[in-house]
Scaffold this motif. Sequence first.
Motif, PDB file in Angstrom:
ATOM      1  N   ARG A  99     -12.837 -20.331  68.013  1.00 26.37           N
ATOM      2  CA  ARG A  99     -12.127 -21.501  67.499  1.00 26.37           C
ATOM      3  C   ARG A  99     -12.391 -21.667  66.007  1.00 26.37           C
ATOM      4  O   ARG A  99     -13.502 -21.429  65.538  1.00 26.37           O
ATOM      5  CB  ARG A  99     -12.559 -22.780  68.225  1.00 26.37           C
ATOM      6  N   PHE A 100     -11.360 -22.073  65.267  1.00 32.69           N
ATOM      7  CA  PHE A 100     -11.501 -22.423  63.850  1.00 32.69           C
ATOM      8  C   PHE A 100     -10.272 -23.229  63.448  1.00 32.69           C
ATOM      9  O   PHE A 100      -9.364 -23.458  64.261  1.00 32.69           O
ATOM     10  CB  PHE A 100     -11.650 -21.165  62.984  1.00 32.69           C
ATOM     11  N   GLU A 101     -10.244 -23.670  62.208  1.00 27.52           N
ATOM     12  CA  GLU A 101      -9.097 -24.403  61.685  1.00 27.52           C
ATOM     13  C   GLU A 101      -8.557 -23.663  60.472  1.00 27.52           C
ATOM     14  O   GLU A 101      -9.307 -23.353  59.549  1.00 27.52           O
ATOM     15  CB  GLU A 101      -9.477 -25.840  61.307  1.00 27.52           C
ATOM     16  N   ALA A 102      -7.263 -23.376  60.493  1.00 30.73           N
ATOM     17  CA  ALA A 102      -6.646 -22.648  59.385  1.00 30.73           C
ATOM     18  C   ALA A 102      -5.130 -22.714  59.545  1.00 30.73           C
ATOM     19  O   ALA A 102      -4.605 -23.244  60.532  1.00 30.73           O
ATOM     20  CB  ALA A 102      -7.124 -21.199  59.336  1.00 30.73           C
ATOM     21  N   SER A 103      -4.440 -22.148  58.569  1.00 27.95           N
ATOM     22  CA  SER A 103      -2.987 -22.010  58.637  1.00 27.95           C
ATOM     23  C   SER A 103      -2.643 -20.547  58.406  1.00 27.95           C
ATOM     24  O   SER A 103      -3.524 -19.715  58.176  1.00 27.95           O
ATOM     25  CB  SER A 103      -2.320 -22.886  57.579  1.00 27.95           C
ATOM     26  N   GLY A 104      -1.359 -20.242  58.458  1.00 28.52           N
ATOM     27  CA  GLY A 104      -0.918 -18.871  58.266  1.00 28.52           C
ATOM     28  C   GLY A 104      -0.640 -18.169  59.570  1.00 28.52           C
ATOM     29  O   GLY A 104      -1.227 -17.130  59.884  1.00 28.52           O
ATOM     30  N   HIS A 105       0.278 -18.720  60.363  1.00 31.35           N
ATOM     31  CA  HIS A 105       0.543 -18.172  61.693  1.00 31.35           C
ATOM     32  C   HIS A 105       1.030 -16.726  61.653  1.00 31.35           C
ATOM     33  O   HIS A 105       0.681 -15.924  62.520  1.00 31.35           O
ATOM     34  CB  HIS A 105       1.586 -19.041  62.408  1.00 31.35           C
ATOM     35  N   LEU A 106       1.835 -16.380  60.639  1.00 36.38           N
ATOM     36  CA  LEU A 106       2.375 -15.023  60.585  1.00 36.38           C
ATOM     37  C   LEU A 106       1.255 -14.005  60.358  1.00 36.38           C
ATOM     38  O   LEU A 106       1.208 -12.960  61.024  1.00 36.38           O
ATOM     39  CB  LEU A 106       3.415 -14.919  59.477  1.00 36.38           C
ATOM     40  N   GLU A 107       0.318 -14.302  59.450  1.00 38.70           N
ATOM     41  CA  GLU A 107      -0.796 -13.387  59.219  1.00 38.70           C
ATOM     42  C   GLU A 107      -1.699 -13.304  60.446  1.00 38.70           C
ATOM     43  O   GLU A 107      -2.252 -12.248  60.754  1.00 38.70           O
ATOM     44  CB  GLU A 107      -1.590 -13.827  57.990  1.00 38.70           C
ATOM     45  N   MET A 108      -1.851 -14.409  61.162  1.00 39.91           N
ATOM     46  CA  MET A 108      -2.612 -14.374  62.413  1.00 39.91           C
ATOM     47  C   MET A 108      -1.923 -13.461  63.424  1.00 39.91           C
ATOM     48  O   MET A 108      -2.573 -12.661  64.114  1.00 39.91           O
ATOM     49  CB  MET A 108      -2.750 -15.780  62.990  1.00 39.91           C
ATOM     50  N   ALA A 109      -0.597 -13.583  63.510  1.00 40.01           N
ATOM     51  CA  ALA A 109       0.153 -12.760  64.466  1.00 40.01           C
ATOM     52  C   ALA A 109       0.021 -11.288  64.131  1.00 40.01           C
ATOM     53  O   ALA A 109      -0.114 -10.438  65.026  1.00 40.01           O
ATOM     54  CB  ALA A 109       1.623 -13.183  64.476  1.00 40.01           C
ATOM     55  N   TRP A 110       0.068 -10.958  62.826  1.00 41.02           N
ATOM     56  CA  TRP A 110      -0.093  -9.556  62.414  1.00 41.02           C
ATOM     57  C   TRP A 110      -1.448  -9.016  62.900  1.00 41.02           C
ATOM     58  O   TRP A 110      -1.547  -7.884  63.353  1.00 41.02           O
ATOM     59  CB  TRP A 110      -0.018  -9.450  60.892  1.00 41.02           C
ATOM     60  N   HIS A 111      -2.489  -9.840  62.775  1.00 44.40           N
ATOM     61  CA  HIS A 111      -3.813  -9.384  63.194  1.00 44.40           C
ATOM     62  C   HIS A 111      -3.907  -9.310  64.720  1.00 44.40           C
ATOM     63  O   HIS A 111      -4.437  -8.328  65.265  1.00 44.40           O
ATOM     64  CB  HIS A 111      -4.891 -10.320  62.666  1.00 44.40           C
ATOM     65  N   LEU A 112      -3.405 -10.306  65.401  1.00 46.41           N
ATOM     66  CA  LEU A 112      -3.532 -10.348  66.857  1.00 46.41           C
ATOM     67  C   LEU A 112      -2.796  -9.199  67.536  1.00 46.41           C
ATOM     68  O   LEU A 112      -3.183  -8.768  68.627  1.00 46.41           O
ATOM     69  CB  LEU A 112      -3.008 -11.688  67.384  1.00 46.41           C
ATOM     70  N   TYR A 113      -1.755  -8.686  66.895  1.00 47.95           N
ATOM     71  CA  TYR A 113      -0.988  -7.583  67.483  1.00 47.95           C
ATOM     72  C   TYR A 113      -1.881  -6.379  67.769  1.00 47.95           C
ATOM     73  O   TYR A 113      -1.671  -5.651  68.748  1.00 47.95           O
ATOM     74  CB  TYR A 113       0.140  -7.194  66.533  1.00 47.95           C
ATOM     75  N   GLN A 114      -2.908  -6.177  66.935  1.00 49.30           N
ATOM     76  CA  GLN A 114      -3.804  -5.033  67.104  1.00 49.30           C
ATOM     77  C   GLN A 114      -4.593  -5.099  68.410  1.00 49.30           C
ATOM     78  O   GLN A 114      -5.076  -4.072  68.895  1.00 49.30           O
ATOM     79  CB  GLN A 114      -4.802  -4.965  65.937  1.00 49.30           C
ATOM     80  N   TRP A 115      -4.739  -6.311  68.959  1.00 48.86           N
ATOM     81  CA  TRP A 115      -5.559  -6.478  70.158  1.00 48.86           C
ATOM     82  C   TRP A 115      -4.742  -6.348  71.437  1.00 48.86           C
ATOM     83  O   TRP A 115      -5.303  -6.454  72.547  1.00 48.86           O
ATOM     84  CB  TRP A 115      -6.235  -7.852  70.136  1.00 48.86           C
ATOM     85  N   GLY A 116      -3.448  -6.102  71.293  1.00 47.67           N
ATOM     86  CA  GLY A 116      -2.607  -5.930  72.474  1.00 47.67           C
ATOM     87  C   GLY A 116      -2.673  -7.127  73.406  1.00 47.67           C
ATOM     88  O   GLY A 116      -2.592  -8.283  72.968  1.00 47.67           O
ATOM     89  N   ASP A 117      -2.842  -6.871  74.715  1.00 49.05           N
ATOM     90  CA  ASP A 117      -2.907  -7.971  75.679  1.00 49.05           C
ATOM     91  C   ASP A 117      -4.348  -8.379  75.976  1.00 49.05           C
ATOM     92  O   ASP A 117      -4.608  -9.079  76.955  1.00 49.05           O
ATOM     93  CB  ASP A 117      -2.186  -7.592  76.970  1.00 49.05           C
TER      94      ASP A 117
END
Length: 331
Positions: free
Chosen positions: A287-305
């Motif tokens: 958990r954390f607080e931040a903005s930048g959903h698109l950059e988060m999505a780019w990173h999360l894609y690497q983790w697959g499901d």
Amino acid sequence: MSYSKATDLLRLADMATARFEGVSLQEIAEEFGCDHRTAQRMTRAFEAAFPQIEVNEDAERRRRWRLPRSDPRWLQAQGIRDGELAALDMAARRAERDGAPDEAKRLNALRERLLAAMPSSQARRTEADAEALLEAQGFASRPGPRVVSDLRLLGTLTEALRAPFSVEISYTSADSRTSDRLLEPYGLLLGIRRYLVARPVAGDGKMRRFRLDRIGKARITGQSFARDTAFNLSEFASQAFGSFHSDAEYGPVAWRFSPEAAPVARQFVFHPSQEVRDEADGSLIVRFEASGHLEMAWHLYQWGDDVEVLAPEALRDIVAGHRRTDFPALP
């Protein structure tokens, strides 16, 4: 006295010489990873080995041990170790790689000045050993795509930041409109995209991010300004997951990593303010607080499901259709 303890005393002498007020027991304990009593024993041995030491109390009534700086022979006697010279070389190379030519130039100047203070034979030997150490350790540039920086622009902005002086830039916004801006610069954010953090002279007084690749030209005005002492660049940067910040997106973020991915996820610092919690099933919640959903999505894609977005819902919707099951490895 063992060789390791003698080395520790020499390191303590370095600290007591380099720090204007000297060194305290707490700082000794932190530096050498020892308890308070061991630190006391070290100071007693230190006083015996260096009778010229000065012992004073600071404003908080803590004792501090200080060696006078008046004798330049101390640096010559100690010299520069190959590992220290290699660290300077690596720092200069990183600065050049990361688009900070001014810092690289100053690190190299410091390197040359330190070597100049040493006897020539020792300096040559240290340089040779440092070169061998660099070759053995390797210098790994960070892989992955990045925007090539304009070194002349970076030099101009660095000079303006140091003074500080206001700068006039030509800036192209996201809608392709170009205009001149008069800014008070406060810092640089380095990442895949690089941003200038600055406050427009005419405006609402808020800090803004300006992409370096959209700055056509920059000119130092020569007009100085008073920095806002309440502004903290690290806190400002932490409002974003990466480089991009949006007030509308800023808020709580929660990710759940699967039991299989949890050991790998524990090795990451996703955000400076993150809190992690181990679940009974072996999964990990971050958990954390931040903005930048698109950059988060780019990173999360690497983790697959192997990662699930618990919050915010907008980010959950972005990644919902892109969670892969066939990635053969985790980041």
